[in-house]
Design a protein around this motif. Structure first.
Motif, short mmCIF file in Angstrom:
data_model
loop_
_atom_site.label_atom_id
_atom_site.label_comp_id
_atom_site.label_asym_id
_atom_site.label_seq_id
_atom_site.Cartn_x
_atom_site.Cartn_y
_atom_site.Cartn_z
N GLY A 170 -4.56 9.99 3.57
CA GLY A 170 -3.89 10.24 4.83
C GLY A 170 -2.38 10.33 4.76
O GLY A 170 -1.73 10.59 5.78
N GLY A 171 -1.80 10.11 3.59
CA GLY A 171 -0.35 10.22 3.50
C GLY A 171 0.11 11.66 3.61
O GLY A 171 -0.69 12.60 3.63
N GLY A 172 1.42 11.84 3.69
CA GLY A 172 1.95 13.19 3.77
C GLY A 172 3.42 13.19 4.12
O GLY A 172 4.08 12.15 4.15
N LEU A 173 3.93 14.40 4.41
CA LEU A 173 5.32 14.60 4.79
C LEU A 173 5.38 14.91 6.27
O LEU A 173 4.73 15.87 6.73
N VAL A 174 6.14 14.11 7.02
CA VAL A 174 6.27 14.32 8.45
C VAL A 174 7.73 14.16 8.84
O VAL A 174 8.54 13.63 8.08
N GLN A 175 8.05 14.60 10.05
CA GLN A 175 9.39 14.45 10.56
C GLN A 175 9.55 13.11 11.28
O GLN A 175 8.56 12.51 11.73
N SER A 176 10.76 12.68 11.40
CA SER A 176 11.06 11.45 12.12
C SER A 176 10.48 11.52 13.54
O SER A 176 10.61 12.56 14.21
N GLY A 177 9.83 10.44 13.96
CA GLY A 177 9.22 10.38 15.28
C GLY A 177 7.76 10.76 15.31
O GLY A 177 7.07 10.55 16.31
N ALA A 178 7.27 11.31 14.23
CA ALA A 178 5.88 11.74 14.17
C ALA A 178 4.95 10.56 13.90
O ALA A 178 5.40 9.42 13.73
N SER A 179 3.66 10.87 13.86
CA SER A 179 2.63 9.86 13.60
C SER A 179 1.78 10.26 12.41
O SER A 179 1.63 11.46 12.11
N LEU A 180 1.23 9.26 11.75
CA LEU A 180 0.28 9.46 10.67
C LEU A 180 -0.74 8.33 10.74
O LEU A 180 -0.40 7.23 11.17
N ARG A 181 -1.96 8.62 10.29
CA ARG A 181 -2.95 7.57 10.16
C ARG A 181 -3.43 7.51 8.72
O ARG A 181 -3.95 8.50 8.19
N LEU A 182 -3.23 6.36 8.11
CA LEU A 182 -3.72 6.13 6.77
C LEU A 182 -5.12 5.51 6.84
O LEU A 182 -5.41 4.72 7.74
N SER A 183 -5.94 5.88 5.87
CA SER A 183 -7.30 5.34 5.78
C SER A 183 -7.49 4.69 4.43
O SER A 183 -6.91 5.12 3.43
N CYS A 184 -8.34 3.66 4.41
CA CYS A 184 -8.67 2.98 3.17
C CYS A 184 -10.18 2.75 3.16
O CYS A 184 -10.71 2.07 4.03
N ALA A 185 -10.84 3.32 2.16
CA ALA A 185 -12.28 3.15 2.01
C ALA A 185 -12.55 2.06 0.99
O ALA A 185 -12.05 2.12 -0.14
N ALA A 186 -13.35 1.08 1.39
CA ALA A 186 -13.69 -0.04 0.51
C ALA A 186 -15.12 0.11 0.02
O ALA A 186 -16.02 0.53 0.76
N SER A 187 -15.34 -0.24 -1.24
CA SER A 187 -16.69 -0.21 -1.81
C SER A 187 -16.81 -1.34 -2.82
O SER A 187 -15.81 -1.97 -3.20
N GLY A 188 -18.03 -1.59 -3.27
CA GLY A 188 -18.26 -2.67 -4.21
C GLY A 188 -18.72 -3.93 -3.50
O GLY A 188 -19.56 -3.88 -2.61
N ARG A 189 -18.14 -5.06 -3.83
CA ARG A 189 -18.54 -6.35 -3.29
C ARG A 189 -17.96 -6.56 -1.89
O ARG A 189 -17.11 -7.43 -1.67
N ILE A 190 -18.43 -5.75 -0.94
CA ILE A 190 -17.88 -5.77 0.42
C ILE A 190 -18.06 -7.14 1.05
O ILE A 190 -17.19 -7.62 1.79
N PHE A 191 -19.15 -7.82 0.74
CA PHE A 191 -19.43 -9.10 1.37
C PHE A 191 -18.39 -10.15 1.02
O PHE A 191 -18.28 -11.17 1.68
N SER A 192 -17.63 -9.91 -0.05
CA SER A 192 -16.63 -10.89 -0.48
C SER A 192 -15.28 -10.69 0.20
O SER A 192 -14.37 -11.49 0.01
N ILE A 193 -15.15 -9.63 1.00
CA ILE A 193 -13.86 -9.33 1.62
C ILE A 193 -13.59 -10.31 2.76
O ILE A 193 -14.42 -10.49 3.64
#
Length: 124
Positions: A8-31
């Protein structure tokens, strides 16, 4: 182990919005907690925001992003998000997703697993 992949990263102008995402996998129950950090070249990673993984999640934010950034999670999809509004040039950094044990822990040394990072660049 827990594997984390940011997007979700990128190049934007000042005042703009971005949404970053993070996908988790593996031992999810330990989070217990998920968080976002950011880093400039040659600098230490700096805490941005965190959220507990369980229902009734608590959140924590760095003062520099309070009121502009919002962290959220979707347990069903094993995803964590960082909604970034009113972006400023000083928000430019590589943003990392992390998994840890304490929501209020701001030191990167206290976090266990990290993603590869996604670049956010805000132009003035």
């Amino acid at each position: 182990q827990v594997q984390l992949v940011e997007s979700g990263g990128g190049l934007v102008q000042s005042g703009a919005s971005l949404r970053l995402s993070c996908a988790a996998s593996g031992r999810i129950f330990s989070i217990l907690t998920m968080g976002w950090f950011r880093q400039l070249p040659g600098k230490e990673r700096v805490f941005v925001a965190s959220i507990t993984w369980s229902v009734g999640a608590g959140t924590s934010y760095a003062d520099s992003v309070k009121g502009r950034f919002t962290i959220s999670r979707d347990n069903a999809k094993n995803m964590v998000y960082l909604q970034m509004n009113s972006l400023k040039p000083e928000d430019t950094a590589v943003y990392y997703c992390a998994q840890g044990s304490i929501t209020t822990a701001t030191s990167p040394q206290l976090w266990s697993y990290w993603g590869q990072g996604t670049q956010v660049t805000v132009s003035s």
